[in-house]
Motif scaffolding. Structure first.
Motif, PDB file in Angstrom:
ATOM      1  N   ALA A   1       0.933  -1.169   0.109  1.00  0.00           N
ATOM      2  CA  ALA A   1       0.029  -0.079  -0.048  1.00  0.00           C
ATOM      3  C   ALA A   1       0.887   1.214  -0.064  1.00  0.00           C
ATOM      4  CB  ALA A   1      -1.025  -0.025   1.063  1.00  0.00           C
ATOM      5  N   GLY A   2       1.933   1.263   0.744  1.00  0.00           N
ATOM      6  CA  GLY A   2       2.891   2.339   0.593  1.00  0.00           C
ATOM      7  C   GLY A   2       2.058   3.669   1.448  1.00  0.00           C
ATOM      8  N   ALA A   3       1.988   4.752   0.668  1.00  0.00           N
ATOM      9  CA  ALA A   3       1.546   5.975   1.296  1.00  0.00           C
ATOM     10  C   ALA A   3      -0.079   5.676   1.354  1.00  0.00           C
ATOM     11  CB  ALA A   3       1.788   7.029   0.511  1.00  0.00           C
TER      12      ALA A   3
ATOM     13  N   PHE B   1      -1.983   2.665   9.472  1.00  0.00           N
ATOM     14  CA  PHE B   1      -2.358   4.176   9.538  1.00  0.00           C
ATOM     15  C   PHE B   1      -0.942   4.904   9.674  1.00  0.00           C
ATOM     16  CE2 PHE B   1      -3.979   8.225  11.296  1.00  0.00           C
ATOM     17  CZ  PHE B   1      -4.531   8.568  10.379  1.00  0.00           C
ATOM     18  N   ILE B   2      -0.248   4.571  10.793  1.00  0.00           N
ATOM     19  CA  ILE B   2       0.928   5.248  11.278  1.00  0.00           C
ATOM     20  C   ILE B   2       1.817   5.162   9.954  1.00  0.00           C
ATOM     21  CG2 ILE B   2       2.937   5.256  12.701  1.00  0.00           C
ATOM     22  CD1 ILE B   2       0.768   3.930  14.701  1.00  0.00           C
ATOM     23  N   THR B   3       2.244   4.041   9.150  1.00  0.00           N
ATOM     24  CA  THR B   3       2.891   4.009   8.192  1.00  0.00           C
ATOM     25  C   THR B   3       2.450   4.752   7.048  1.00  0.00           C
ATOM     26  OG1 THR B   3       3.431   1.883   8.838  1.00  0.00           O
ATOM     27  CG2 THR B   3       3.905   2.303   6.488  1.00  0.00           C
ATOM     28  N   GLY B   4       1.137   4.784   6.673  1.00  0.00           N
ATOM     29  CA  GLY B   4       0.741   5.842   5.586  1.00  0.00           C
ATOM     30  C   GLY B   4       0.847   6.971   5.829  1.00  0.00           C
ATOM     31  N   VAL B   5       0.862   7.751   7.183  1.00  0.00           N
ATOM     32  CA  VAL B   5       1.200   9.108   7.441  1.00  0.00           C
ATOM     33  C   VAL B   5       2.488   9.463   7.324  1.00  0.00           C
ATOM     34  CG1 VAL B   5       1.027  10.748   9.599  1.00  0.00           C
ATOM     35  CG2 VAL B   5      -0.763   9.163   9.041  1.00  0.00           C
ATOM     36  N   ILE B   6       3.302   8.500   7.939  1.00  0.00           N
ATOM     37  CA  ILE B   6       4.787   8.708   7.703  1.00  0.00           C
ATOM     38  C   ILE B   6       5.243   9.007   6.152  1.00  0.00           C
ATOM     39  CG2 ILE B   6       7.214   8.048   8.229  1.00  0.00           C
ATOM     40  CD1 ILE B   6       5.837   6.969  11.114  1.00  0.00           C
ATOM     41  N   LEU B   7       4.915   7.815   5.362  1.00  0.00           N
ATOM     42  CA  LEU B   7       5.304   8.004   3.869  1.00  0.00           C
ATOM     43  C   LEU B   7       4.671   9.002   3.309  1.00  0.00           C
ATOM     44  CD1 LEU B   7       5.034   3.908   3.474  1.00  0.00           C
ATOM     45  CD2 LEU B   7       6.840   5.351   3.538  1.00  0.00           C
ATOM     46  N   SER B   8       3.299   9.204   3.476  1.00  0.00           N
ATOM     47  CA  SER B   8       2.625  10.488   2.819  1.00  0.00           C
ATOM     48  C   SER B   8       3.510  11.722   3.332  1.00  0.00           C
ATOM     49  CB  SER B   8       1.378  10.560   3.433  1.00  0.00           C
ATOM     50  OG  SER B   8       0.559   9.522   2.742  1.00  0.00           O
ATOM     51  N   SER B   9       3.918  11.937   4.381  1.00  0.00           N
ATOM     52  CA  SER B   9       4.908  12.877   4.782  1.00  0.00           C
ATOM     53  C   SER B   9       5.996  13.189   4.123  1.00  0.00           C
ATOM     54  CB  SER B   9       5.019  13.120   6.189  1.00  0.00           C
ATOM     55  OG  SER B   9       3.772  13.128   6.802  1.00  0.00           O
ATOM     56  N   SER B  10       6.592  12.043   3.881  1.00  0.00           N
ATOM     57  CA  SER B  10       7.970  11.803   3.186  1.00  0.00           C
ATOM     58  C   SER B  10       8.086  12.235   1.603  1.00  0.00           C
ATOM     59  CB  SER B  10       8.772  10.642   3.349  1.00  0.00           C
ATOM     60  OG  SER B  10       8.673  10.071   4.662  1.00  0.00           O
ATOM     61  N   VAL B  11       6.839  11.928   1.133  1.00  0.00           N
ATOM     62  CA  VAL B  11       6.673  12.299  -0.472  1.00  0.00           C
ATOM     63  C   VAL B  11       7.319  13.544  -0.817  1.00  0.00           C
ATOM     64  CG1 VAL B  11       5.337  12.323  -2.300  1.00  0.00           C
ATOM     65  CG2 VAL B  11       5.150  10.485  -0.733  1.00  0.00           C
ATOM     66  N   PRO B  12       6.694  14.776  -0.356  1.00  0.00           N
ATOM     67  CA  PRO B  12       7.131  16.021  -0.676  1.00  0.00           C
ATOM     68  C   PRO B  12       8.520  16.330  -0.322  1.00  0.00           C
ATOM     69  CG  PRO B  12       5.532  16.163   0.960  1.00  0.00           C
ATOM     70  CD  PRO B  12       5.738  14.885   0.715  1.00  0.00           C
ATOM     71  N   ILE B  13       9.085  15.561   0.516  1.00  0.00           N
ATOM     72  CA  ILE B  13      10.389  15.969   1.026  1.00  0.00           C
ATOM     73  C   ILE B  13      11.320  15.157   0.092  1.00  0.00           C
ATOM     74  CG2 ILE B  13      12.140  15.646   2.890  1.00  0.00           C
ATOM     75  CD1 ILE B  13       9.540  15.856   4.946  1.00  0.00           C
ATOM     76  N   LEU B  14      11.119  13.885  -0.028  1.00  0.00           N
ATOM     77  CA  LEU B  14      12.264  12.735  -0.744  1.00  0.00           C
ATOM     78  C   LEU B  14      11.806  13.271  -2.386  1.00  0.00           C
ATOM     79  CD1 LEU B  14      11.552   9.421   1.082  1.00  0.00           C
ATOM     80  CD2 LEU B  14      13.571  11.030   1.074  1.00  0.00           C
ATOM     81  N   VAL B  15      10.918  13.170  -2.906  1.00  0.00           N
ATOM     82  CA  VAL B  15      10.666  13.553  -4.334  1.00  0.00           C
ATOM     83  C   VAL B  15      11.815  14.660  -4.921  1.00  0.00           C
ATOM     84  CG1 VAL B  15       9.481  14.031  -6.457  1.00  0.00           C
ATOM     85  CG2 VAL B  15       8.554  12.536  -4.663  1.00  0.00           C
ATOM     86  N   PRO B  16      11.688  15.789  -4.092  1.00  0.00           N
ATOM     87  CA  PRO B  16      12.753  16.969  -4.774  1.00  0.00           C
ATOM     88  C   PRO B  16      14.049  16.519  -4.541  1.00  0.00           C
ATOM     89  CG  PRO B  16      10.798  17.853  -3.401  1.00  0.00           C
ATOM     90  CD  PRO B  16      10.552  16.357  -3.313  1.00  0.00           C
ATOM     91  N   ILE B  17      14.194  16.171  -3.557  1.00  0.00           N
ATOM     92  CA  ILE B  17      15.706  15.676  -3.062  1.00  0.00           C
ATOM     93  C   ILE B  17      16.365  14.678  -4.017  1.00  0.00           C
ATOM     94  CG2 ILE B  17      17.220  14.590  -1.255  1.00  0.00           C
ATOM     95  CD1 ILE B  17      15.502  15.761   0.913  1.00  0.00           C
TER      96      ILE B  17
END
Length: 197
Positions: free
Chosen positions: A152-154, A177-193
């Motif tokens: 499922a990822g995000a 749920f916790i995993t989804g929140v963490i992964l969703s929060s990581s997307v806008p940080i990791l993709v540009p990096i």
């Protein structure tokens, strides 16, 4: 459950093609949001009535963060391997994988870089969500409950959560749920990096 999901999507395609007018199409996003909120409300009720699950999560402590960390690493490494097969640079393939299934945000972020990469991110992450919805019950049954969160990822916090909750148990649903929140929060940080490496 997987058959019901596939049948629902198929019926939706037929209904949309045959019966839905352009005037009604403008309201589909609102209807989807309302439906998803109702679905997540009932998943929350199911999770909330199991008091033992919360104490088990509390006992796990910070080890619970290893699950989204490993899913994130696996997703990015898998996309890099896929990128080698498609002759994509590492920065592009890893950025696509860092979408973690959140196809709308990742594709929009990569649009600034390349429309082709944006389209690839959209298709890859939509495919991930569809594969997750179909495979979660099988992964839960034949591999394990915590492993069923990984496909499922995000989306483990929203669209995939009802499937995870139904296929596993309350403890796994809370972790999802916790995993989804963490992964969703990581997307806008990791993709540009990753795209700028």
């Amino acid at each position: 459950m997987s058959f019901k999901i596939i049948a629902s999507v198929g019926l939706g395609i037929i209904f949309g093609h045959l019966f839905l007018s352009q005037e009604l199409l403008q309201y589909t996003n609102i209807i989807i949001d309302i439906g998803l909120c109702i679905l997540l409300f009932f998943v929350g009720i199911d999770i909330g009535r199991n008091k033992k699950a919360f104490s088990k999560i509390k006992n796990m402590g910070f080890k619970i963060l290893l699950i989204p960390l490993m899913i994130g690493i696996g997703s990015i490494l898998g996309s890099i391997i896929g990128g080698f097969l498609l002759n994509l640079p590492v920065n592009e393939s890893s950025a696509v994988g860092a979408g973690f299934g959140w196809y709308t945000l990742s594709s929009m972020m990569l649009m600034q870089y390349s429309s082709e990469l944006s389209a690839l991110a959209f298709i890859s992450n939509v495919s991930r969500e569809i594969i997750a919805l179909i495979s979660i019950p099988f992964v839960s049954k034949y591999i394990g409950d915590l492993e069923a969160i990984a496909p499922a990822g995000a989306t483990a916090m929203d669209t995939s959560l009802p499937i995870i909750s139904n296929a596993t148990n309350s403890k796994a649903a809370i972790i999802a749920f916790i995993t989804g929140v963490i992964l969703s929060s990581s997307v806008p940080i990791l993709v540009p990096i990753l795209i700028n490496i």
